[in-house]
Each structure stands twice: as structure tokens, then as C-alpha cells.
Motif scaffolding. Structure first.
Motif, PDB file in Angstrom:
ATOM      1  N   UNK A 116       1.205  -1.009   0.228  1.00 23.95           N
ATOM      2  CA  UNK A 116      -0.151  -0.345   0.593  1.00 23.95           C
ATOM      3  C   UNK A 116       0.979   1.506  -0.170  1.00 23.95           C
ATOM      4  N   UNK A 117       2.102   1.396   0.492  1.00 22.51           N
ATOM      5  CA  UNK A 117       3.258   1.983   0.908  1.00 22.51           C
ATOM      6  C   UNK A 117       3.400   2.445  -0.588  1.00 22.51           C
ATOM      7  N   UNK A 118       3.751   1.900  -0.854  1.00 19.42           N
ATOM      8  CA  UNK A 118       4.516   1.347  -2.511  1.00 19.42           C
ATOM      9  C   UNK A 118       3.394   2.227  -3.739  1.00 19.42           C
ATOM     10  N   UNK A 119       2.439   1.639  -3.169  1.00 17.24           N
ATOM     11  CA  UNK A 119       1.246   2.098  -4.558  1.00 17.24           C
ATOM     12  C   UNK A 119       1.378   3.948  -4.011  1.00 17.24           C
ATOM     13  N   UNK A 120       1.034   3.928  -2.684  1.00 17.47           N
ATOM     14  CA  UNK A 120       1.046   5.487  -2.502  1.00 17.47           C
ATOM     15  C   UNK A 120       1.735   6.023  -2.707  1.00 17.47           C
ATOM     16  N   UNK A 121       3.141   6.365  -2.921  1.00 13.74           N
ATOM     17  CA  UNK A 121       4.286   6.609  -3.368  1.00 13.74           C
ATOM     18  C   UNK A 121       3.919   7.178  -4.772  1.00 13.74           C
ATOM     19  N   UNK A 122       3.862   5.785  -5.371  1.00 11.85           N
ATOM     20  CA  UNK A 122       3.141   6.444  -7.271  1.00 11.85           C
ATOM     21  C   UNK A 122       2.066   7.213  -7.340  1.00 11.85           C
ATOM     22  N   UNK A 123       0.989   6.929  -6.396  1.00 14.62           N
ATOM     23  CA  UNK A 123      -0.205   7.777  -6.729  1.00 14.62           C
ATOM     24  C   UNK A 123       0.671   9.553  -6.470  1.00 14.62           C
ATOM     25  N   UNK A 124       1.299   9.395  -4.571  1.00 14.78           N
ATOM     26  CA  UNK A 124       1.347  10.583  -5.008  1.00 14.78           C
ATOM     27  C   UNK A 124       2.195  11.602  -5.842  1.00 14.78           C
TER      28      UNK A 124
END
Length: 424
Positions: free
Chosen positions: A191-199
């Protein structure tokens, strides 16, 4: 300060952007190529937790945007967090924010230009990217109002493209609700890695703040423009992500090379594929236009303080833009776009921009109630979240980004060290 000399660096930029223009510039930065590309790698990272990753990214973006808006209202000058860090935390932190922003966003500009080349003419992506940078720099050179007018058209067309994708997806009947549920693949790290990309798919809200010297009534306009642009972008991205998951599911979405094209194809709306491709090109152009504006204004602010060559602080007497800074950044970005691989730019660009936002939140935490301080939890969550996302990046990206930030700190230290004195 002398007001009668002919020094072009003493000229101020013209306040010509109203609320609508400021919101459009923010939308042009955020509703960019990221949404056309980021969903697939985010789905690979988070699987069924993609929407949770989007929620985390949105929370951190909201905190960063709120901190930036309060600071921009207090310090409505070009430079963004470079100015806020300098004024609230000290010269070094302002310099480090400016350095991180210029280096990180210069790489991001090259990546956006390459995105245009890849979608428009894959076999000649690098020459096309360099030519696009030249064209966009020429638009920006003519004045910020010209840039805002072009951005307004691009944003309208990109929103129309994304609306077509959502309409095709929701009308297809392929949206099984079970595809949106959480599965066994859910993990905090994913979830955190996805958050980086989507951020980084919608991290352009600070572009409004970096243009603070060109906004009319900035103490009222900027705090309204930043959350408005962020809110619109978040709604659009959430709907697009839901549509993509409903049609493809997390597994197929993760495997898609061009996720929105895959969505319309799976929804049996093949007619929309050329529209999506054109929309991706326009979105990348809009992001590049706004990115170059922001980088040149931070360059202007640092040149005024002699952290960069003083000549870059010149303001054009007719167009009221930092023309030398724009040309210098344009040359750097065109050179990078013509030579680098798109993946090689992402690591330290991401790290540098998160450092920039961490400093913005630290600066916002020092505001008093009389200065418009946000709720204390907002800069605290923004600071912690930015640092967590920075160190969630892959190891090589963290090392590359940290090395670039360290080089900037060493340059500052070397320039500020007093000369050796004779102590005989």
C-alpha cells in the motif's frame, strides 16, 4: 534596496493570475500523464489495496497542500518552499528545499517530455521529447498568461478524455463489485509503495505556490486555489481508479502496459483508444508546461539570493517572466530528455521532491496562530508521511536521491565556509 537602478534582476513579476487561472495551473500540474501510467505499477505494488494506496497518497497530499497554501499566503513570492524554508527555518533549509526541487523537478520535466515522445512517436521518442521542451519553453517565454491559456485548453481536453474512459467503463457492465474488494495480496508495504506512485501522479499542487509573485490577491487566492485544484484532481483520480479496477481487476490492471487503453478495450469501446493516446500526450504536455513554470520561478528566487548565478534573476521587461531562468532550465531539460532513460530520472526526482515537501511541512509547523497556522496535526502528518514515502522508495532510488541532496548540502557548505584567516 535600490529602486532606481537599471538592474533587470530588480524587476518584479507581474500579478496577472486570478483564482480560475491559479486553479487551472494546479490542475495542469496534477491531472497529467501520471494517471495514464501510474495505475498499473500501483496495482502491481498494492494489488487489491490500490484504493487504500490512493487514500494514503491523498492524505499526505492534503497535508502538504494545506501547509503550502498557508505559507504561500504568508510569503506570496516566487520560489515556494525555498522561500518558506529560508524565512522560517534558516537559509540552509531554504537552500536545500530549492536545490531538491530544481534537481528533482528538472528530472521530472525530462520524464514528462519523454512521455510525450513515447506516446506520440515511440521510435523517435528522444528527439520528439527535446523538441517538445523547446516548444513549451517558447510558450512560457511569452508570459504566464499565455501559459495559463494553453493549460486551460489542455486541462479541458484531458478531463474530457478521462470522462470518456469512465463512461465507457461504467456503461460496459463489466464492473463487478467483487473486483473492488480487498484480497489476500493486501500488505502495508505494498500500500505504501502504491501511495508513492500515486502521490507523484498528483503532486503538482505546489506549482501554484511557486507562482505566488504572479497571483493577484495571493493571501486570498492561493489558499483557495490549492485545495480546489487538489480536490478536483482527487475526485477524478478516484473515479478513474474505481473504473479501472471494476473493468480489469487488480491482476489484469497490474499487467497492463497502457492501463487506460486496456480499460476501454476491455469495455469494448475500442473507438476510444486513439482518444486515450491523444489524452496521454496532452496530459504530459500540460504537466511539462506547469513544471517548467515552477522550476524557473524557484531558479529565479535562488538567483536573487545568489545561490545560483545572478544573471538568472533577470525579468523580461515586456513579458514579465524570468526569461534567462526559463531558457537555462529549458536547455537543461531538453538535453536530459534527448539522452536519458525515463526510469533513470525517477528515483532521485521522487526522493528530492519528498524532501522538498518535508521542509514545507516543517516550515508550516513554525507558523503562529496569528500567521494562519494550520491545525498542528496537518504539518506533523505531512512531514512524517513525506519522509516515510521517501524511504519506501526502492533502495537504489533512496541512495541516488540522498546522494543528490548531499551534494547540494556540500556545495552550500563549501560556498559558505569563511576563508582561512592568518593567525600568526
Amino acid at each position: 534596496m535600490s529602486t532606481g537602478g537599471p538592474d533587470p534582476a530588480a524587476r518584479q513579476l507581474r500579478r496577472s493570475l486570478g483564482l480560475t487561472d491559479a486553479v487551472v495551473v494546479g490542475l495542469g500540474s496534477m491531472i497529467g500523464a501520471g494517471i495514464f501510467a501510474a495505475l498499473a505499477p500501483a496495482a502491481r505494488a498494492a494489488g487489491s489495496g490500490l484504493l487504500l494506496g490512493l487514500a494514503v497518497a491523498a492524505l499526505i497530499a492534503y497535508c502538504n497542500a494545506t501547509s503550502s497554501a498557508r505559507l504561500a499566503a504568508r510569503y506570496p513570492a516566487s520560489g515556494g518552499t525555498y522561500v518558506y524554508g529560508r524565512e522560517r527555518l534558516g537559509e540552509f533549509w531554504g537552500y536545500l528545499a530549492g536545490w531538491s526541487f530544481i534537481v528533482g523537478k528538472t528530472a521530472s520535466c525530462a520524464a514528462m517530455a519523454l512521455t510525450v515522445g513515447i506516446y506520440a512517436w515511440p521510435e523517435q521518442a528522444h528527439p520528439v521529447a527535446a523538441a517538445v521542451v523547446v516548444a513549451v519553453t517558447a510558450i512560457n517565454y511569452r508570459g504566464v498568461q499565455k501559459s495559463a491559456a494553453v493549460t486551460r485548453v489542455i486541462v479541458a481536453l484531458v478531463l474530457a478524455t478521462l470522462t470518456a474512459v469512465m463512461a465507457a467503463a461504467f456503461a460496459s457492465g463489466a464492473g463487478a463489485a467483487t473486483r473492488l474488494g480487498f484480497g489476500a495480496d493486501l500488505s502495508v508495504g505494498g500500500v505504501l509503495q502504491a501511495a508513492v506512485l500515486l502521490f507523484f501522479a498528483f503532486a503538482g499542487y505546489a506549482r501554484i505556490a511557486t507562482l505566488g509573485e504572479e497571483v493577484r490577491d495571493p493571501t486570498r487566492t492561493i489558499p483557495r486555489a490549492i485545495p480546489s485544484a487538489l480536490g478536483i484532481t482527487l475526485v477524478v483520480y478516484t473515479l478513474v481508479a474505481i473504473a479501472a479496477l471494476a473493468v480489469l481487476g487488480p491482476v489484469e490492471l497490474a499487467a497492463a502496459s497502457a492501463p487506460l487503453s486496456s480499460v476501454v478495450r476491455a469495455a469494448e469501446a475500442g473507438w476510444a483508444e486513439p482518444v486515450v493516446r491523444a489524452g496521454a500526450v496532452l496530459a504530459a504536455l500540460g504537466s511539462l508546461l506547469a513544471l517548467l513554470l515552477g522550476v524557473s520561478r524557484t531558479t529565479l528566487a535562488m538567483a536573487r539570493d545568489r545561490h545560483l548565478p545572478r544573471a538568472l534573476a533577470a525579468v523580461h521587461p515586456r513579458f514579465a517572466v524570468p526569461h534567462r531562468a526559463e531558457l537555462a532550465i529549458g536547455v537543461l531539460v531538453a538535453g536530459a530528455a534527448a539522452t536519458i532513460d525515463i526510469r533513470s530520472a525517477i528515483g532521485f526526482a521522487s526522493f528530492g521532491v519528498l524532501v522538498y515537501y518535508a521542509i514545507a511541512n516543517a516550515a508550516a509547523a513554525t507558523l503562529t496562530a496569528a500567521e494562519g497556522r494550520p491545525i498542528r496535526a496537518i504539518p506533523a502528518v505531512g512531514l512524517a508521511g513525506s519522509l516515510v514515502l521517501a524511504f519506501t522508495l526502492p533502495g537504489p532510488s533512496v541512495l541516488a536521491g540522498a546522494a543528490v541532496v548531499a551534494v547540494g548540502a556540500l556545495i552550500y557548505t563549501a560556498r559558505r565556509r569563511p576563508p582561512d584567516s592568518d593567525t600568526t
